[in-house]
Design a protein around this motif. Sequence first.
Motif, PDB file in Angstrom:
ATOM      1  N   VAL A   1       0.839  -1.194   0.000  1.00 43.25           N
ATOM      2  CA  VAL A   1       0.000   0.000   0.000  1.00 43.25           C
ATOM      3  C   VAL A   1       0.875   1.245   0.000  1.00 43.25           C
ATOM      4  O   VAL A   1       1.864   1.337   0.732  1.00 43.25           O
ATOM      5  N   TYR A   2       0.523   2.199  -0.867  1.00 39.98           N
ATOM      6  CA  TYR A   2       1.131   3.517  -0.876  1.00 39.98           C
ATOM      7  C   TYR A   2       0.219   4.478  -0.127  1.00 39.98           C
ATOM      8  O   TYR A   2      -1.013   4.354  -0.178  1.00 39.98           O
ATOM      9  N   GLY A   3       0.814   5.457   0.571  1.00 39.41           N
ATOM     10  CA  GLY A   3       0.037   6.465   1.266  1.00 39.41           C
ATOM     11  C   GLY A   3       0.646   7.839   1.103  1.00 39.41           C
ATOM     12  O   GLY A   3       1.854   8.025   1.278  1.00 39.41           O
ATOM     13  N   LEU A   4      -0.195   8.817   0.736  1.00 36.60           N
ATOM     14  CA  LEU A   4       0.227  10.211   0.658  1.00 36.60           C
ATOM     15  C   LEU A   4      -0.825  11.069   1.351  1.00 36.60           C
ATOM     16  O   LEU A   4      -2.011  10.728   1.363  1.00 36.60           O
ATOM     17  N   ARG A   5      -0.390  12.186   1.907  1.00 32.68           N
ATOM     18  CA  ARG A   5      -1.335  13.104   2.544  1.00 32.68           C
ATOM     19  C   ARG A   5      -1.077  14.529   2.081  1.00 32.68           C
ATOM     20  O   ARG A   5      -0.028  14.852   1.523  1.00 32.68           O
ATOM     21  N   SER A   6      -2.082  15.385   2.320  1.00 37.48           N
ATOM     22  CA  SER A   6      -2.028  16.773   1.871  1.00 37.48           C
ATOM     23  C   SER A   6      -2.751  17.647   2.880  1.00 37.48           C
ATOM     24  O   SER A   6      -3.771  17.245   3.443  1.00 37.48           O
ATOM     25  N   GLY A   7      -2.254  18.841   3.069  1.00 41.79           N
ATOM     26  CA  GLY A   7      -2.931  19.771   3.955  1.00 41.79           C
ATOM     27  C   GLY A   7      -4.018  20.564   3.266  1.00 41.79           C
ATOM     28  O   GLY A   7      -4.818  21.228   3.923  1.00 41.79           O
ATOM     29  N   THR A   8      -4.071  20.467   1.926  1.00 38.77           N
ATOM     30  CA  THR A   8      -5.005  21.315   1.165  1.00 38.77           C
ATOM     31  C   THR A   8      -5.973  20.542   0.275  1.00 38.77           C
ATOM     32  O   THR A   8      -6.837  21.141  -0.342  1.00 38.77           O
ATOM     33  N   ASN A   9      -5.809  19.238   0.164  1.00 40.26           N
ATOM     34  CA  ASN A   9      -6.632  18.412  -0.723  1.00 40.26           C
ATOM     35  C   ASN A   9      -6.418  18.753  -2.192  1.00 40.26           C
ATOM     36  O   ASN A   9      -7.292  18.514  -3.034  1.00 40.26           O
TER      37      ASN A   9
ATOM     38  N   SER B   1       9.004   2.873 -11.822  1.00 40.59           N
ATOM     39  CA  SER B   1       9.498   3.946 -10.963  1.00 40.59           C
ATOM     40  C   SER B   1       8.526   5.115 -10.939  1.00 40.59           C
ATOM     41  O   SER B   1       7.849   5.400 -11.932  1.00 40.59           O
ATOM     42  N   GLY B   2       8.458   5.787  -9.799  1.00 41.05           N
ATOM     43  CA  GLY B   2       7.574   6.930  -9.648  1.00 41.05           C
ATOM     44  C   GLY B   2       6.190   6.579  -9.161  1.00 41.05           C
ATOM     45  O   GLY B   2       5.377   7.473  -8.921  1.00 41.05           O
ATOM     46  N   SER B   3       5.889   5.295  -9.006  1.00 43.33           N
ATOM     47  CA  SER B   3       4.564   4.895  -8.528  1.00 43.33           C
ATOM     48  C   SER B   3       4.358   5.374  -7.095  1.00 43.33           C
ATOM     49  O   SER B   3       5.282   5.357  -6.274  1.00 43.33           O
ATOM     50  N   ASP B   4       3.129   5.797  -6.810  1.00 42.91           N
ATOM     51  CA  ASP B   4       2.793   6.237  -5.465  1.00 42.91           C
ATOM     52  C   ASP B   4       1.277   6.176  -5.295  1.00 42.91           C
ATOM     53  O   ASP B   4       0.586   5.547  -6.099  1.00 42.91           O
ATOM     54  N   ALA B   5       0.760   6.845  -4.273  1.00 45.49           N
ATOM     55  CA  ALA B   5      -0.678   6.796  -4.010  1.00 45.49           C
ATOM     56  C   ALA B   5      -1.489   7.593  -5.026  1.00 45.49           C
ATOM     57  O   ALA B   5      -2.709   7.430  -5.116  1.00 45.49           O
ATOM     58  N   ASN B   6      -0.833   8.451  -5.819  1.00 51.50           N
ATOM     59  CA  ASN B   6      -1.532   9.178  -6.876  1.00 51.50           C
ATOM     60  C   ASN B   6      -1.668   8.336  -8.142  1.00 51.50           C
ATOM     61  O   ASN B   6      -2.707   8.371  -8.802  1.00 51.50           O
ATOM     62  N   LEU B   7      -0.621   7.607  -8.458  1.00 51.86           N
ATOM     63  CA  LEU B   7      -0.612   6.801  -9.675  1.00 51.86           C
ATOM     64  C   LEU B   7       0.274   5.576  -9.481  1.00 51.86           C
ATOM     65  O   LEU B   7       1.460   5.704  -9.170  1.00 51.86           O
ATOM     66  N   LEU B   8      -0.326   4.405  -9.662  1.00 50.49           N
ATOM     67  CA  LEU B   8       0.427   3.142  -9.664  1.00 50.49           C
ATOM     68  C   LEU B   8       0.603   2.696 -11.103  1.00 50.49           C
ATOM     69  O   LEU B   8      -0.372   2.596 -11.851  1.00 50.49           O
ATOM     70  N   SER B   9       1.837   2.448 -11.488  1.00 50.31           N
ATOM     71  CA  SER B   9       2.137   1.949 -12.829  1.00 50.31           C
ATOM     72  C   SER B   9       2.947   0.671 -12.690  1.00 50.31           C
ATOM     73  O   SER B   9       3.994   0.664 -12.040  1.00 50.31           O
ATOM     74  N   LEU B  10       2.452  -0.400 -13.283  1.00 52.95           N
ATOM     75  CA  LEU B  10       3.214  -1.651 -13.246  1.00 52.95           C
ATOM     76  C   LEU B  10       3.070  -2.399 -14.562  1.00 52.95           C
ATOM     77  O   LEU B  10       2.073  -2.278 -15.262  1.00 52.95           O
ATOM     78  N   SER B  11       4.086  -3.162 -14.883  1.00 53.89           N
ATOM     79  CA  SER B  11       4.105  -3.959 -16.110  1.00 53.89           C
ATOM     80  C   SER B  11       3.732  -5.395 -15.784  1.00 53.89           C
ATOM     81  O   SER B  11       4.006  -5.890 -14.692  1.00 53.89           O
ATOM     82  N   TYR B  12       3.125  -6.070 -16.758  1.00 51.36           N
ATOM     83  CA  TYR B  12       2.656  -7.436 -16.524  1.00 51.36           C
ATOM     84  C   TYR B  12       2.740  -8.207 -17.831  1.00 51.36           C
ATOM     85  O   TYR B  12       2.439  -7.666 -18.900  1.00 51.36           O
ATOM     86  N   SER B  13       3.168  -9.472 -17.732  1.00 54.58           N
ATOM     87  CA  SER B  13       3.259 -10.327 -18.905  1.00 54.58           C
ATOM     88  C   SER B  13       2.458 -11.602 -18.664  1.00 54.58           C
ATOM     89  O   SER B  13       2.814 -12.414 -17.814  1.00 54.58           O
ATOM     90  N   SER B  14       1.364 -11.764 -19.381  1.00 54.71           N
ATOM     91  CA  SER B  14       0.527 -12.958 -19.227  1.00 54.71           C
ATOM     92  C   SER B  14       1.327 -14.203 -19.567  1.00 54.71           C
ATOM     93  O   SER B  14       2.112 -14.232 -20.503  1.00 54.71           O
ATOM     94  N   GLY B  15       1.104 -15.259 -18.810  1.00 57.05           N
ATOM     95  CA  GLY B  15       1.800 -16.507 -19.057  1.00 57.05           C
ATOM     96  C   GLY B  15       3.115 -16.599 -18.331  1.00 57.05           C
ATOM     97  O   GLY B  15       3.517 -17.673 -17.892  1.00 57.05           O
ATOM     98  N   VAL B  16       3.808 -15.471 -18.188  1.00 55.89           N
ATOM     99  CA  VAL B  16       5.045 -15.451 -17.422  1.00 55.89           C
ATOM    100  C   VAL B  16       4.715 -15.256 -15.951  1.00 55.89           C
ATOM    101  O   VAL B  16       5.207 -15.969 -15.082  1.00 55.89           O
ATOM    102  N   HIS B  17       3.859 -14.290 -15.657  1.00 51.96           N
ATOM    103  CA  HIS B  17       3.485 -14.022 -14.276  1.00 51.96           C
ATOM    104  C   HIS B  17       2.232 -14.820 -13.914  1.00 51.96           C
ATOM    105  O   HIS B  17       2.230 -15.575 -12.964  1.00 51.96           O
ATOM    106  N   ASN B  18       1.151 -14.647 -14.634  1.00 54.82           N
ATOM    107  CA  ASN B  18      -0.022 -15.520 -14.547  1.00 54.82           C
ATOM    108  C   ASN B  18      -0.535 -15.736 -13.127  1.00 54.82           C
ATOM    109  O   ASN B  18      -0.676 -16.861 -12.667  1.00 54.82           O
ATOM    110  N   TYR B  19      -0.793 -14.643 -12.409  1.00 58.57           N
ATOM    111  CA  TYR B  19      -1.462 -14.734 -11.108  1.00 58.57           C
ATOM    112  C   TYR B  19      -2.497 -13.619 -11.013  1.00 58.57           C
ATOM    113  O   TYR B  19      -2.483 -12.647 -11.759  1.00 58.57           O
ATOM    114  N   ASP B  20      -3.390 -13.787 -10.072  1.00 58.86           N
ATOM    115  CA  ASP B  20      -4.540 -12.907  -9.921  1.00 58.86           C
ATOM    116  C   ASP B  20      -4.112 -11.562  -9.344  1.00 58.86           C
ATOM    117  O   ASP B  20      -3.928 -11.408  -8.147  1.00 58.86           O
TER     118      ASP B  20
END
Length: 330
Positions: free
Chosen positions: A65-73, A129-148
């Motif tokens: 889990v990523y978490g970020l907070r802001s004083g101004t929304n 790189s750069g993933s956080d609570a604002n934006l998660l970016s991940l790569s995935y390859s079907s058949g190689v990773h193949n999990y839920d």
Amino acid sequence: MVKMFKYVLLAFLPILIACSKEEPAQDIIIDFSGNNNVLNEIVKAGAGSSMVNTDAELQGKSFGVYGLRSGTNSSYTIPVFETHSAKQVSYGGGAWSYTPKAKWVRSNYYRFRAFWPYENIVEDDLINSGSDANLLSLSYSSGVHNYDLQIAYAKRYPVEEGVGTVELAFKHALSAIKFNVKFHESEDGDDNITSFYITGLTIVGTLMYGEDGTNATPADFRWISIYKDSDTKLFLWEGSKQFNKTDAATVFDNDGVVFAIPQEIAGGATTFNFTTTKGGSALHSATVPATTWEAGKLYTYNIVIKGASISLNVDIADWTGVDSNIDINL
């Protein structure tokens, strides 16, 4: 008199400074609780994948889990945890837990973005790189990773919503595909399916979850196609499963599914290919009609053999979801 005023001012100065600081809520920490997974020939002989539909199955592995907070929304930049990396949260002793703990700042606005399973995703180095609570970016390859693969998003403003449990309702980010093979009702006898594979799929993609410069809202996600393979034998299964006109053979083992990147299937571009005992080395193929595989859907393709012809139909159902109410006390 002036000297007396200076002494009074100095006496009150520590109090004024203390009041100006933003203090976290005392002893109210973030806790998690839950209710309720280029390629040459990709060989998955005798294997399939398991669908995660219950809390117990979800609890079998950690989530990040990523978490970020802001004083101004308006700009979420302050890390909730002690690191910008995703925090690993594991289940044990009847509760989700992680360390070290974080505390609420009541006046702040919060965002949390989670992914599951943490162990597989981190070990496979899927997070960009750069993933956080604002934006998660991940790569995935079907058949190689193949999990839920599952994801969740939540927000909180403690001043109005309190510091109780923050619900993280996990949802499936992939499509589940299942295959049944049987004889037409007019055919007698038995046969065995001995191999199966697919050609013509997008097998490498990038998940963009959150605000990614498009019109996406924080809770949105989409897949970007990276690589489509037209020739490789994808999800190759080899074994022996009997079928007849009454009982179908489900191709893959475990829950009989494989996980695919959600994508548009163009008519004639994708085929299911298989061999049987009686057919020997003869390769049977069925062309997949144009359709769109959506995240969180289970597509069950029923392949029916009649003489030399093959018919194909598909049953589409919502994947049984995992509603994990995961609390974050800050």
